[in-house]
Design an enzyme around this catalytic site. Structure first.
Site, PDB file in Angstrom:
ATOM      1  N   GLN A 108       0.706  -1.223  -0.152  1.00  0.00           N
ATOM      2  CA  GLN A 108      -0.012   0.031   0.095  1.00  0.00           C
ATOM      3  C   GLN A 108       1.014   1.398  -0.022  1.00  0.00           C
ATOM      4  OE1 GLN A 108      -3.416   0.410  -0.207  1.00  0.00           O
ATOM      5  NE2 GLN A 108      -3.598  -1.717  -0.781  1.00  0.00           N
ATOM      6  N   SER A 156      15.790  -1.312   6.243  1.00  0.00           N
ATOM      7  CA  SER A 156      14.783  -1.834   5.439  1.00  0.00           C
ATOM      8  C   SER A 156      14.828  -1.943   3.919  1.00  0.00           C
ATOM      9  CB  SER A 156      13.256  -0.857   5.463  1.00  0.00           C
ATOM     10  OG  SER A 156      12.460  -1.160   4.471  1.00  0.00           O
ATOM     11  N   GLN A 173       1.433  -2.525  14.029  1.00  0.00           N
ATOM     12  CA  GLN A 173       1.397  -1.091  14.180  1.00  0.00           C
ATOM     13  C   GLN A 173       1.322  -0.403  15.755  1.00  0.00           C
ATOM     14  OE1 GLN A 173      -2.301  -0.214  11.937  1.00  0.00           O
ATOM     15  NE2 GLN A 173      -1.219  -0.670   9.999  1.00  0.00           N
ATOM     16  N   HIS A 202      -6.475   0.106   7.208  1.00  0.00           N
ATOM     17  CA  HIS A 202      -7.467  -0.932   7.432  1.00  0.00           C
ATOM     18  C   HIS A 202      -7.753  -0.736   8.992  1.00  0.00           C
ATOM     19  CE1 HIS A 202      -9.133  -4.837   8.238  1.00  0.00           C
ATOM     20  NE2 HIS A 202      -7.879  -5.317   8.816  1.00  0.00           N
ATOM     21  N   GLY A 225      -2.151  -3.023  -3.658  1.00  0.00           N
ATOM     22  CA  GLY A 225      -1.463  -1.741  -3.551  1.00  0.00           C
ATOM     23  C   GLY A 225      -1.120  -1.629  -5.266  1.00  0.00           C
ATOM     24  N   ASP A 266     -14.138  -6.577   6.232  1.00  0.00           N
ATOM     25  CA  ASP A 266     -12.865  -7.048   5.315  1.00  0.00           C
ATOM     26  C   ASP A 266     -12.154  -8.405   5.957  1.00  0.00           C
ATOM     27  OD1 ASP A 266     -10.567  -5.711   3.442  1.00  0.00           O
ATOM     28  OD2 ASP A 266      -9.561  -6.073   5.108  1.00  0.00           O
ATOM     29  N   GLU A 276     -11.875 -11.818   3.694  1.00  0.00           N
ATOM     30  CA  GLU A 276     -10.556 -12.214   3.491  1.00  0.00           C
ATOM     31  C   GLU A 276     -10.622 -13.953   4.007  1.00  0.00           C
ATOM     32  OE1 GLU A 276      -7.929  -8.653   4.528  1.00  0.00           O
ATOM     33  OE2 GLU A 276      -7.875 -10.095   5.952  1.00  0.00           O
ATOM     34  N   GLU A 321      -8.476 -21.629 -14.247  1.00  0.00           N
ATOM     35  CA  GLU A 321      -9.612 -20.817 -14.862  1.00  0.00           C
ATOM     36  C   GLU A 321     -10.495 -19.901 -13.734  1.00  0.00           C
ATOM     37  OE1 GLU A 321     -12.482 -23.005 -17.178  1.00  0.00           O
ATOM     38  OE2 GLU A 321     -11.055 -24.834 -17.535  1.00  0.00           O
TER      39      GLU A 321
HETATM   40  N1  LIG Z   1      -1.810  -5.504   0.866  1.00  0.00           N
HETATM   41  C1  LIG Z   1      -2.874  -4.884   0.417  1.00  0.00           C
HETATM   42  O1  LIG Z   1      -3.213  -5.079  -0.706  1.00  0.00           O
HETATM   43  C2  LIG Z   1      -3.841  -3.930   1.540  1.00  0.00           C
HETATM   44  C3  LIG Z   1      -5.008  -3.743   1.062  1.00  0.00           C
HETATM   45  C4  LIG Z   1      -5.925  -2.924   1.756  1.00  0.00           C
HETATM   46  C5  LIG Z   1      -5.135  -2.462   2.917  1.00  0.00           C
HETATM   47  N2  LIG Z   1      -3.926  -2.813   3.446  1.00  0.00           N
HETATM   48  C6  LIG Z   1      -3.484  -2.383   4.639  1.00  0.00           C
HETATM   49  O2  LIG Z   1      -2.483  -1.489   4.455  1.00  0.00           O
HETATM   50  C7  LIG Z   1      -1.570  -1.633   5.637  1.00  0.00           C
HETATM   51  C8  LIG Z   1      -0.200  -2.094   5.014  1.00  0.00           C
HETATM   52  O3  LIG Z   1      -0.285  -3.400   4.502  1.00  0.00           O
HETATM   53  P1  LIG Z   1       0.694  -3.808   3.296  1.00  0.00           P
HETATM   54  O4  LIG Z   1       0.076  -5.013   2.673  1.00  0.00           O
HETATM   55  O5  LIG Z   1       0.927  -2.656   2.304  1.00  0.00           O
HETATM   56  O6  LIG Z   1       2.021  -4.099   4.240  1.00  0.00           O
HETATM   57  P2  LIG Z   1       3.355  -4.526   3.479  1.00  0.00           P
HETATM   58  O7  LIG Z   1       3.325  -4.863   1.958  1.00  0.00           O
HETATM   59  O8  LIG Z   1       3.739  -6.079   4.282  1.00  0.00           O
HETATM   60  O9  LIG Z   1       4.318  -3.542   3.810  1.00  0.00           O
HETATM   61  C9  LIG Z   1       4.841  -3.212   4.918  1.00  0.00           C
HETATM   62  C10 LIG Z   1       5.821  -1.950   5.098  1.00  0.00           C
HETATM   63  O10 LIG Z   1       5.869  -1.512   6.429  1.00  0.00           O
HETATM   64  C11 LIG Z   1       7.173  -1.536   6.755  1.00  0.00           C
HETATM   65  N3  LIG Z   1       7.463  -1.796   8.122  1.00  0.00           N
HETATM   66  C12 LIG Z   1       7.092  -3.211   8.653  1.00  0.00           C
HETATM   67  N4  LIG Z   1       7.311  -3.117  10.037  1.00  0.00           N
HETATM   68  C13 LIG Z   1       7.668  -1.552  10.337  1.00  0.00           C
HETATM   69  C14 LIG Z   1       8.038  -0.907  11.168  1.00  0.00           C
HETATM   70  N5  LIG Z   1       8.114  -1.486  12.523  1.00  0.00           N
HETATM   71  N6  LIG Z   1       8.429   0.480  11.085  1.00  0.00           N
HETATM   72  C15 LIG Z   1       8.580   0.843   9.799  1.00  0.00           C
HETATM   73  N7  LIG Z   1       8.308   0.241   8.879  1.00  0.00           N
HETATM   74  C16 LIG Z   1       7.814  -1.206   8.911  1.00  0.00           C
HETATM   75  C17 LIG Z   1       7.973  -2.522   5.707  1.00  0.00           C
HETATM   76  O11 LIG Z   1       9.165  -2.516   5.383  1.00  0.00           O
HETATM   77  P3  LIG Z   1      10.412  -3.537   5.836  1.00  0.00           P
HETATM   78  O12 LIG Z   1       9.766  -4.815   6.382  1.00  0.00           O
HETATM   79  O13 LIG Z   1      11.435  -3.732   4.740  1.00  0.00           O
HETATM   80  O14 LIG Z   1      10.945  -2.858   6.961  1.00  0.00           O
HETATM   81  C18 LIG Z   1       6.891  -2.537   4.501  1.00  0.00           C
HETATM   82  O15 LIG Z   1       7.599  -1.363   3.906  1.00  0.00           O
HETATM   83  C19 LIG Z   1      -2.050  -2.665   6.399  1.00  0.00           C
HETATM   84  O16 LIG Z   1      -2.859  -1.670   7.386  1.00  0.00           O
HETATM   85  C20 LIG Z   1      -3.087  -3.482   5.552  1.00  0.00           C
HETATM   86  O17 LIG Z   1      -4.368  -4.009   6.334  1.00  0.00           O
HETATM   87  C21 LIG Z   1      -3.239  -3.771   2.541  1.00  0.00           C
END
Ligand SMILES: NC(=O)c1ccc[n+]([C@@H]2O[C@H](COP(=O)([O-])OP(=O)(O)OC[C@H]3O[C@@H](n4cnc5c(N)ncnc54)[C@H](OP(=O)(O)O)[C@@H]3O)[C@@H](O)[C@H]2O)c1
Length: 333
Positions: free
Chosen positions: A29, A53, A88, A110, A136, A193, A197, A233
């Site tokens: 995202q 990171s 978080q 979320h 994303g 949500d 899921e 499919e």
């Molecule tokens: N995935 C989706 O398509 C989707 C859809 C709708 C809503 N959401 C929501 O969007 C939010 C993010 O989800 P995501 O799927 O985008 O996550 P993600 O792809 O797993 O990305 C998480 C990011 O946060 C960083 N991170 C992890 N722990 C951290 C910390 N303690 N301090 C600073 N950075 C940190 C990670 O970097 P490093 O690990 O490299 O440090 C990475 O850049 C969530 O609330 C999720 O529910 C996601």
């Protein structure tokens, strides 16, 4: 259901452009939000990433300034928290709560952390939700094609009186105002949500696919053919459902497929399955699911990793690679 779109009087795209933003997390995202917002004219965006990171390099290559989360949030009017839900709370307590500007806004994609009180935001903050309904990469892709992904939005705290207007403006800059910004709440977004899921998208559907594949292979059919029938499919059917609901799917498949589908659905989605769906919803609403998620996070994500490894080793993965390579060659010709 109240839906807002670009061009309507409640949606002011210029509001977000006048704010400085910090996006914490540059994953699925985070990257899409940052790029879409910048392309929509938001000038001041800093990325917050933890030291070491792998995403720091990516954000810098994309042209963003990257700071640690505490420093990134210190000067921002709006801090969007786009890190994994289960971590978080720790991030907020240790790096954000003491550094956010008085009267700033924090935002989420979320509702989980706020709805289940994993984060209890400071009283002086506005707290908004803008939750695009999809991955994303798709959010970014649609934006670049001049289209948009629908998003739910909601408000948990509105100290300034302008939280709702800012959420609508943010959603518009994401491109979601082209499709529709649907007024909701942290609770509704979070619970529906998680339910979809678990029951349909990431639990029920993959569960059905894996079981159906196993049964065909057990009965002596070729794994490659089983993969094509049970997984490949799915996309064609999902596209039809997405485009025109049940009616378009029913019109587009053979009478045989349609007739067989009705009979099988009655047998598979029976009273017992519906009972399990209700029990899953109850686990979500009561907080039992989130307690299990947080307890696994505390244990270092052991159960998540074990399940991920089991999936990666599933017997459908190998024929899947072969079939996808074949389709790719076929499509390139
Ligand atoms: N995935 C989706 O398509 C989707 C859809 C709708 C809503 N959401 C929501 O969007 C939010 C993010 O989800 P995501 O799927 O985008 O996550 P993600 O792809 O797993 O990305 C998480 C990011 O946060 C960083 N991170 C992890 N722990 C951290 C910390 N303690 N301090 C600073 N950075 C940190 C990670 O970097 P490093 O690990 O490299 O440090 C990475 O850049 C969530 O609330 C999720 O529910 C996601």
């Amino acid at each position: 259901m109240q839906v807002f779109k670009d061009g309507e009087k409640d949606v002011d795209p210029s509001l977000i452009c006048r704010r400085s933003l910090a996006i914490i997390g540059y994953g699925n995202q985070g990257r899409a939000h940052a790029l879409n917002l910048r392309d929509s004219g938001v000038g001041k965006i800093t990325i917050g990433a933890r030291p070491g990171s792998a995403n720091i390099g990516r954000a810098e290559t994309d042209g963003f300034q990257v700071l640690n989360p505490a420093a990134a949030c210190a000067t921002a009017d709006l801090v969007m928290i786009l890190t994994p839900d289960e971590t978080q709370g720790k991030l907020y307590e240790e790096e954000l709560a003491g550094n956010l500007k008085p009267g700033a806004t924090i935002g989420f994609a979320h509702g989980l952390a706020v709805h289940f009180s994993i984060i209890v935001p400071r009283q002086d903050l506005d707290v908004i939700l803008v939750a695009p309904k999809g991955p994303g990469a798709t959010l970014r892709d649609l934006y670049q094609k001049g289209m948009g992904m629908p998003a739910l939005f909601g408000i948990a705290q509105d100290v300034s009186g302008s939280a709702r207007a800012l959420a609508l403006s943010y959603g518009s800059a994401l491109g979601c105002g082209r499709a529709g910004l649907i007024e909701s709440s942290f609770g509704e977004e979070c619970e529906t949500d998680l339910f979809s899921e678990q029951v349909v998208l990431c639990g029920g559907l993959p569960g059905l696919i894996k079981a159906a594949f196993e049964i065909l292979v057990e009965a002596g059919y070729s794994p490659q053919v089983a993969y094509i029938e049970c997984l490949h499919e799915v996309k064609q059917i999902a596209d039809l459902l997405w485009e025109g609901g049940l009616k378009l799917m029913d019109e587009s498949i053979s009478n045989t497929a349609e007739f067989g589908g009705y009979l099988a659905a009655d047998r598979i989605v029976n009273d017992q399955v519906r009972e399990q769906m209700r029990a899953i919803l109850e686990d979500i609403k009561s907080g039992r699911f989130v307690a299990a998620l947080m307890s696994d996070t505390k244990a270092g994500g052991k159960e998540l990793r074990r399940r991920r490894q089991t999936d990666a080793a599933h017997p459908l993965e190998e024929p899947g690679r072969e079939v996808r390579a074949l389709m790719e060659r076929f499509e390139k010709k």
